[in-house]
Design a protein around this motif. Structure first.
Motif, PDB file in Angstrom:
ATOM      1  N   THR A   1       0.841  -1.175   0.000  1.00 51.34           N
ATOM      2  CA  THR A   1       0.000   0.000   0.000  1.00 51.34           C
ATOM      3  C   THR A   1       0.889   1.243   0.000  1.00 51.34           C
ATOM      4  O   THR A   1       2.026   1.210   0.445  1.00 51.34           O
ATOM      5  CB  THR A   1      -0.932   0.000   1.224  1.00 51.34           C
ATOM      6  N   ALA A   2       0.342   2.310  -0.487  1.00 47.99           N
ATOM      7  CA  ALA A   2       1.088   3.568  -0.506  1.00 47.99           C
ATOM      8  C   ALA A   2       1.155   4.133   0.901  1.00 47.99           C
ATOM      9  O   ALA A   2       0.227   3.989   1.693  1.00 47.99           O
ATOM     10  CB  ALA A   2       0.405   4.548  -1.446  1.00 47.99           C
ATOM     11  N   GLY A   3       2.244   4.783   1.194  1.00 53.27           N
ATOM     12  CA  GLY A   3       2.410   5.381   2.510  1.00 53.27           C
ATOM     13  C   GLY A   3       1.753   6.734   2.608  1.00 53.27           C
ATOM     14  O   GLY A   3       1.484   7.382   1.600  1.00 53.27           O
ATOM     15  N   PRO A   4       1.506   7.173   3.826  1.00 49.06           N
ATOM     16  CA  PRO A   4       0.930   8.507   4.012  1.00 49.06           C
ATOM     17  C   PRO A   4       1.980   9.576   3.752  1.00 49.06           C
ATOM     18  O   PRO A   4       3.175   9.335   3.918  1.00 49.06           O
ATOM     19  CB  PRO A   4       0.522   8.501   5.489  1.00 49.06           C
ATOM     20  N   VAL A   5       1.550  10.737   3.343  1.00 52.53           N
ATOM     21  CA  VAL A   5       2.479  11.840   3.114  1.00 52.53           C
ATOM     22  C   VAL A   5       2.843  12.424   4.476  1.00 52.53           C
ATOM     23  O   VAL A   5       1.973  12.734   5.288  1.00 52.53           O
ATOM     24  CB  VAL A   5       1.851  12.917   2.208  1.00 52.53           C
ATOM     25  N   MET A   6       4.140  12.544   4.734  1.00 53.01           N
ATOM     26  CA  MET A   6       4.616  13.098   5.990  1.00 53.01           C
ATOM     27  C   MET A   6       4.350  14.602   6.016  1.00 53.01           C
ATOM     28  O   MET A   6       4.181  15.224   4.977  1.00 53.01           O
ATOM     29  CB  MET A   6       6.115  12.826   6.161  1.00 53.01           C
ATOM     30  N   LEU A   7       4.339  15.185   7.199  1.00 54.17           N
ATOM     31  CA  LEU A   7       4.006  16.601   7.342  1.00 54.17           C
ATOM     32  C   LEU A   7       5.009  17.523   6.662  1.00 54.17           C
ATOM     33  O   LEU A   7       4.640  18.546   6.096  1.00 54.17           O
ATOM     34  CB  LEU A   7       3.896  16.965   8.818  1.00 54.17           C
ATOM     35  N   ASN A   8       6.296  17.158   6.730  1.00 53.50           N
ATOM     36  CA  ASN A   8       7.306  17.986   6.075  1.00 53.50           C
ATOM     37  C   ASN A   8       8.576  17.164   5.877  1.00 53.50           C
ATOM     38  O   ASN A   8       8.681  16.027   6.359  1.00 53.50           O
ATOM     39  CB  ASN A   8       7.584  19.279   6.861  1.00 53.50           C
ATOM     40  N   ALA A   9       9.537  17.736   5.184  1.00 55.00           N
ATOM     41  CA  ALA A   9      10.772  17.013   4.855  1.00 55.00           C
ATOM     42  C   ALA A   9      11.573  16.670   6.109  1.00 55.00           C
ATOM     43  O   ALA A   9      12.213  15.619   6.171  1.00 55.00           O
ATOM     44  CB  ALA A   9      11.623  17.840   3.898  1.00 55.00           C
ATOM     45  N   GLY A  10      11.544  17.517   7.130  1.00 55.67           N
ATOM     46  CA  GLY A  10      12.275  17.239   8.368  1.00 55.67           C
ATOM     47  C   GLY A  10      11.726  16.030   9.088  1.00 55.67           C
ATOM     48  O   GLY A  10      12.494  15.191   9.581  1.00 55.67           O
ATOM     49  N   ILE A  11      10.402  15.920   9.153  1.00 55.35           N
ATOM     50  CA  ILE A  11       9.790  14.757   9.791  1.00 55.35           C
ATOM     51  C   ILE A  11      10.079  13.504   8.972  1.00 55.35           C
ATOM     52  O   ILE A  11      10.379  12.440   9.517  1.00 55.35           O
ATOM     53  CB  ILE A  11       8.279  14.977   9.985  1.00 55.35           C
ATOM     54  N   ALA A  12      10.017  13.604   7.661  1.00 57.43           N
ATOM     55  CA  ALA A  12      10.310  12.459   6.795  1.00 57.43           C
ATOM     56  C   ALA A  12      11.755  12.001   6.976  1.00 57.43           C
ATOM     57  O   ALA A  12      12.033  10.797   7.062  1.00 57.43           O
ATOM     58  CB  ALA A  12      10.043  12.810   5.338  1.00 57.43           C
ATOM     59  N   ALA A  13      12.679  12.947   7.074  1.00 57.44           N
ATOM     60  CA  ALA A  13      14.088  12.598   7.266  1.00 57.44           C
ATOM     61  C   ALA A  13      14.299  11.963   8.641  1.00 57.44           C
ATOM     62  O   ALA A  13      15.054  10.999   8.779  1.00 57.44           O
ATOM     63  CB  ALA A  13      14.967  13.837   7.118  1.00 57.44           C
ATOM     64  N   GLY A  14      13.613  12.491   9.666  1.00 53.65           N
ATOM     65  CA  GLY A  14      13.707  11.910  11.000  1.00 53.65           C
ATOM     66  C   GLY A  14      13.194  10.487  11.034  1.00 53.65           C
ATOM     67  O   GLY A  14      13.787   9.603  11.660  1.00 53.65           O
ATOM     68  N   PHE A  15      12.090  10.243  10.333  1.00 52.53           N
ATOM     69  CA  PHE A  15      11.553   8.889  10.253  1.00 52.53           C
ATOM     70  C   PHE A  15      12.531   7.967   9.535  1.00 52.53           C
ATOM     71  O   PHE A  15      12.799   6.858  10.000  1.00 52.53           O
ATOM     72  CB  PHE A  15      10.202   8.871   9.538  1.00 52.53           C
TER      73      PHE A  15
ATOM     74  N   ASP B   1       8.972   8.131  -3.234  1.00 48.75           N
ATOM     75  CA  ASP B   1       8.704   9.445  -2.652  1.00 48.75           C
ATOM     76  C   ASP B   1       9.158   9.463  -1.191  1.00 48.75           C
ATOM     77  O   ASP B   1       8.576   8.795  -0.342  1.00 48.75           O
ATOM     78  CB  ASP B   1       7.204   9.744  -2.750  1.00 48.75           C
ATOM     79  N   VAL B   2      10.196  10.234  -0.887  1.00 45.65           N
ATOM     80  CA  VAL B   2      10.721  10.286   0.477  1.00 45.65           C
ATOM     81  C   VAL B   2       9.721  10.909   1.444  1.00 45.65           C
ATOM     82  O   VAL B   2       9.786  10.674   2.648  1.00 45.65           O
ATOM     83  CB  VAL B   2      12.073  11.038   0.567  1.00 45.65           C
ATOM     84  N   LEU B   3       8.771  11.695   0.929  1.00 45.85           N
ATOM     85  CA  LEU B   3       7.747  12.281   1.787  1.00 45.85           C
ATOM     86  C   LEU B   3       6.576  11.340   2.031  1.00 45.85           C
ATOM     87  O   LEU B   3       5.705  11.637   2.844  1.00 45.85           O
ATOM     88  CB  LEU B   3       7.232  13.596   1.198  1.00 45.85           C
ATOM     89  N   ALA B   4       6.551  10.205   1.340  1.00 43.35           N
ATOM     90  CA  ALA B   4       5.476   9.228   1.512  1.00 43.35           C
ATOM     91  C   ALA B   4       6.075   7.821   1.572  1.00 43.35           C
ATOM     92  O   ALA B   4       5.901   7.008   0.667  1.00 43.35           O
ATOM     93  CB  ALA B   4       4.471   9.336   0.370  1.00 43.35           C
TER      94      ALA B   4
END
Length: 191
Positions: A1-15, A36-39
């Motif tokens: 399944t596709a992932g959810p879009v993260m709130l911002n690039a910083g949160i995505a990088a932290g994850f 997609d690094v944001l999703a």
């Protein structure tokens, strides 16, 4: 399944960093990949309880995103040993059969979480008198819940006025109580 879009690039990088740290010591048992690094795609990791207990600092870090770490155990003692290494958390969930009463596990979860759920998932919080969503450090860094009717207290900074003249006090603290707010004066509630 596709992932959810993260709130911002910083949160995505932290994850991504947290996931890579946990994944280095665990087995990927389900999940896909995403361009997609944001999703990021949801993923499930697994590890046995003795390994988790021995490497809890690395394996127990928060992954704020679509991932989970399953910790497999053979008996209650392995589970309790692993739980002893879990840091403070906002929530914990206990899944048990109706005839089970794992009181030692419940006691361990109660020490580590501000909200303990039974057979559910820790989603949905409401600003109500009965809602609590806080927990011991590092889940929260104050004594107040992050949602619920008293949540605003975590944004307040108490100030004490000692021997202050009436003119220096905020209106709510003046003897005349010009705002007419209910308050305690020398321990007595006045309305």
């Amino acid at each position: 399944t596709a992932g959810p879009v993260m709130l911002n690039a910083g949160i995505a990088a932290g994850f991504a960093d947290a996931f890579d740290g946990v994944a280095a010591g665990a087995e990927l048992i389900a999940g896909g990949t995403s361009e997609d690094v944001l999703a990021p795609a949801p993923r499930v990791l697994a590890v046995d309880a003795p390994t988790f207990a021995a490497h809890a600092e690395a394996l127990g870090q928060e992954m704020f995103g679509p991932a989970t770490l399953l910790v497999r155990y053979d008996d209650e003692q392995q589970l309790l040993t692993a739980l002893a290494e879990v840091e403070g958390s906002l929530t914990a969930t206990l899944h048990a059969e109706p005839d089970e009463q794992p009181s030692a596990v419940l006691a361990s979860l109660t020490e580590r979480a501000g909200r303990v759920l039974f057979g559910g998932w820790p989603t949905g919080v409401a600003v109500t008198w009965s809602q609590h969503h806080g927990g011991p450090y590092p889940a929260t860094t104050s004594q107040h819940t992050s949602v619920g009717a008293t949540a605003a207290r975590r944004f307040q900074r108490p100030v004490a006025f000692q021997d202050a003249p009436e003119w220096a006090l905020p209106e709510a603290l003046r003897e005349s109580n010009p705002l007419g707010i209910p308050r305690r004066v020398d321990g007595v509630l006045t309305v």
